[in-house]
Design an enzyme around this catalytic site. Structure first.
Site, PDB file in Angstrom:
ATOM      1  N   LYS A 160       2.595   6.720   1.385  1.00 58.85           N
ATOM      2  CA  LYS A 160       1.803   5.561   0.918  1.00 58.85           C
ATOM      3  C   LYS A 160       2.637   4.584   0.104  1.00 58.85           C
ATOM      4  O   LYS A 160       2.599   3.370   0.338  1.00 58.85           O
ATOM      5  CB  LYS A 160       0.636   6.049   0.043  1.00 58.85           C
ATOM      6  CG  LYS A 160      -0.391   6.897   0.739  1.00 58.85           C
ATOM      7  CD  LYS A 160      -1.528   7.258  -0.186  1.00 58.85           C
ATOM      8  CE  LYS A 160      -1.138   8.226  -1.276  1.00 58.85           C
ATOM      9  NZ  LYS A 160      -0.805   9.571  -0.787  1.00 58.85           N
ATOM     10  N   THR A 161       3.370   5.111  -0.861  1.00 62.89           N
ATOM     11  CA  THR A 161       4.122   4.232  -1.766  1.00 62.89           C
ATOM     12  C   THR A 161       5.165   3.425  -1.014  1.00 62.89           C
ATOM     13  O   THR A 161       5.306   2.211  -1.215  1.00 62.89           O
ATOM     14  CB  THR A 161       4.789   5.054  -2.885  1.00 62.89           C
ATOM     15  OG1 THR A 161       3.769   5.709  -3.652  1.00 62.89           O
ATOM     16  CG2 THR A 161       5.611   4.167  -3.806  1.00 62.89           C
ATOM     17  N   GLU A 218      -1.954   0.605  -2.681  1.00 65.32           N
ATOM     18  CA  GLU A 218      -1.835   2.014  -2.330  1.00 65.32           C
ATOM     19  C   GLU A 218      -3.184   2.679  -2.576  1.00 65.32           C
ATOM     20  O   GLU A 218      -3.767   2.529  -3.652  1.00 65.32           O
ATOM     21  CB  GLU A 218      -0.741   2.665  -3.172  1.00 65.32           C
ATOM     22  CG  GLU A 218      -0.495   4.120  -2.859  1.00 65.32           C
ATOM     23  CD  GLU A 218       0.720   4.680  -3.577  1.00 65.32           C
ATOM     24  OE1 GLU A 218       0.770   5.908  -3.760  1.00 65.32           O
ATOM     25  OE2 GLU A 218       1.621   3.897  -3.949  1.00 65.32           O
TER      26      GLU A 218
END
Length: 465
Positions: free
Chosen positions: A121-122, A165
């Site tokens: 995600k990051t 995110e």
């Protein structure tokens, strides 16, 4: 356009303001003109960065840190019910707002792109934030790590796009209603909150159900993500487009080539009948997949895919995602946030490819007792990909110890898999231990979601001396 400051967020107080998610929301609110304050357990570079934005940061938790005129108290799921500032808020009748609700309010009125998945995600959120900035779109973004370029995890931009995110760990991502959502992968994790894969799928389905009418769900090639796409399709939602990303011929955004080049890769993606080739400045196949997902999502959000592909080249990394910390005595030290076996394996395989014939040494710190209890064997299996590893005690974060659950679970599994592993219980001894193991040309990877990241500079200093 979104309001300058959401309702009830004019004078917010953040408990645990130094956390990755909390600090990002606080920064954006401060940039929008809110009078922001908060507290954290200890001082940190994050706290200092917040002060530079005009935020009042108290160290430690005490009732008198909360101002009587605070408009809201913002908390994450990690804040315990007996926190003195939370108790004081109840006495004063100040509303308590979850971090996810605060972030959702910041996205109101904007074209939101939410990036979800058990892993990646990051990185993917960061790729989109950098590329959109490079294109002059001036996006707002909230990321769970610091960008290598701008050096921040959040920003309020004047553009129409908000990239966020979306964290599944506590189901809080179900609060968002994005125009475009990415789900990179779906695996069982966060065992304190999810008891089974059925619960995980149910949570992701609720997230997908919140995508705005006429929006898009972008899914990765991971089996769990494709299963989610099948479940969403079975629900018969006709106003939602589903775009698949992967190397298979059935993928809508098909990855044709991934050519490794040291700590970078050249990636070619076919999208809507056109091939786009660009450089990804992080090694490893999984990062190439993240970039392809970012390309597909950005295109569905209305950006020109050719321009976006070239803008993705501007991404130079994000803190703790195979981040080069430095070199000393011919040894490169790299930091990885990987803490789930799938992430560990992906980063170790990426580093094996980047290292060529050089040795790869790992300093691994397990994260959470519950995760170690459920996945300790798989963590040990992953460490067999390194030439040698040092394993620290479990970083507890928000959890209390579980009887019988220690790093020995990982060490036993690693040895059974043929790994060369050493237990080190005193973290301060690690730089000396590593200095006695390495030789010029080696790579050292500090790995884990806890404070193992602090060891990189210490190892470099020890090697330099």
């Amino acid at each position: 356009m979104a309001p300058a400051i959401p309702a009830a967020m004019e004078r917010p107080h953040f408990i645990g303001i130094g956390g990755a998610g909390m600090s990002g929301i606080a920064k954006i609110l401060a940039q929008r003109g809110a009078k922001v304050a908060g507290s954290d357990a200890k001082d940190s570079p994050t706290a200092e960065a917040l002060r530079a934005h005009g935020v009042t940061v108290h160290i430690g938790h005490a009732a008198d840190h909360l101002a009587d005129d605070a408009s809201a108290v913002v908390v994450s799921s990690a804040i315990r019910a007996d926190n003195p500032e939370l108790a004081r808020a109840a006495e004063l009748g100040i509303p308590v707002v979850h971090r996810s609700d605060a972030l959702a309010s910041l996205m109101d009125g904007l074209a939101a792109i939410a990036v979800a998945g058990t892993h990646g995600k990051t990185t993917t959120t960061s790729m989109l934030a950098v590329a959109l900035t490079e294109l002059g779109a001036d996006p707002s973004y909230a990321i769970g790590g610091d960008l290598a370029g701008p050096g921040t995890n959040a920003r309020h931009g004047a553009g129409e796009v908000f990239v966020a995110e979306a964290d599944e760990s506590d189901r809080s991502f179900q609060k968002y209603d994005p125009q475009v959502a990415i789900v990179l992968n779906v695996e069982l994790d966060h065992h304190a909150n999810y008891a089974s894969m059925d619960e995980i799928y149910e949570s992701f389905e609720k997230f997908a159900a919140k995508i705005r009418p006429g929006g898009t769900l972008v899914v990765g090639e991971h089996a769990g993500a494709r299963e989610l796409a099948r479940r969403v399709a079975a629900e018969g939602r006709r106003d939602l487009a589903v775009v698949t990303v992967g190397e298979g011929e059935d993928s809508d955004a098909r990855i044709l080539r991934i050519v490794p080049n040291g700590m970078k890769s050249e990636v070619t993606v076919a999208l809507d009948g056109t091939e786009h080739t660009f450089t990804v400045s992080v090694p490893g196949r999984h990062y190439a997949h993240n970039a392809a997902a970012a390309l597909a999502a950005g295109a569905r959000a209305g950006l020109d895919p050719a321009a976006l592909a070239q803008a993705l080249t501007a991404y130079t990394g994000v803190g703790r995602r195979l981040q080069l910390k430095g070199e000393a005595a011919g040894v490169q030290v790299i930091d990885s946030y990987a803490h789930h076996p799938t992430e560990m394996t992906a980063d170790l395989e990426a580093m094996r490819g980047a290292a060529g014939g050089s040795r790869l040494l790992v300093v691994f710190q397990p994260h959470l007792f519950s995760r170690t209890q459920e996945l300790g064997k798989e963590m040990g299996d992953a460490l067999a990909l390194a030439d040698a590893s040092v394993v620290l005690d479990i970083y507890p974060a928000r959890e209390d110890p579980i009887p019988g659950v220690t790093s020995e679970l990982i060490l036993d599994a690693a040895r059974a898999a043929g790994a060369d592993v050493t237990a080190v219980h005193d973290k301060t001894a690690v730089p000396g231990t590593i200095a006695g193991m390495v030789r010029p040309g080696d790579f050292v990877l500090t790995m884990g979601a806890g404070d193992v990241t602090d060891l990189g500079p210490q190892i470099l200093a020890r090697l330099a001396n």
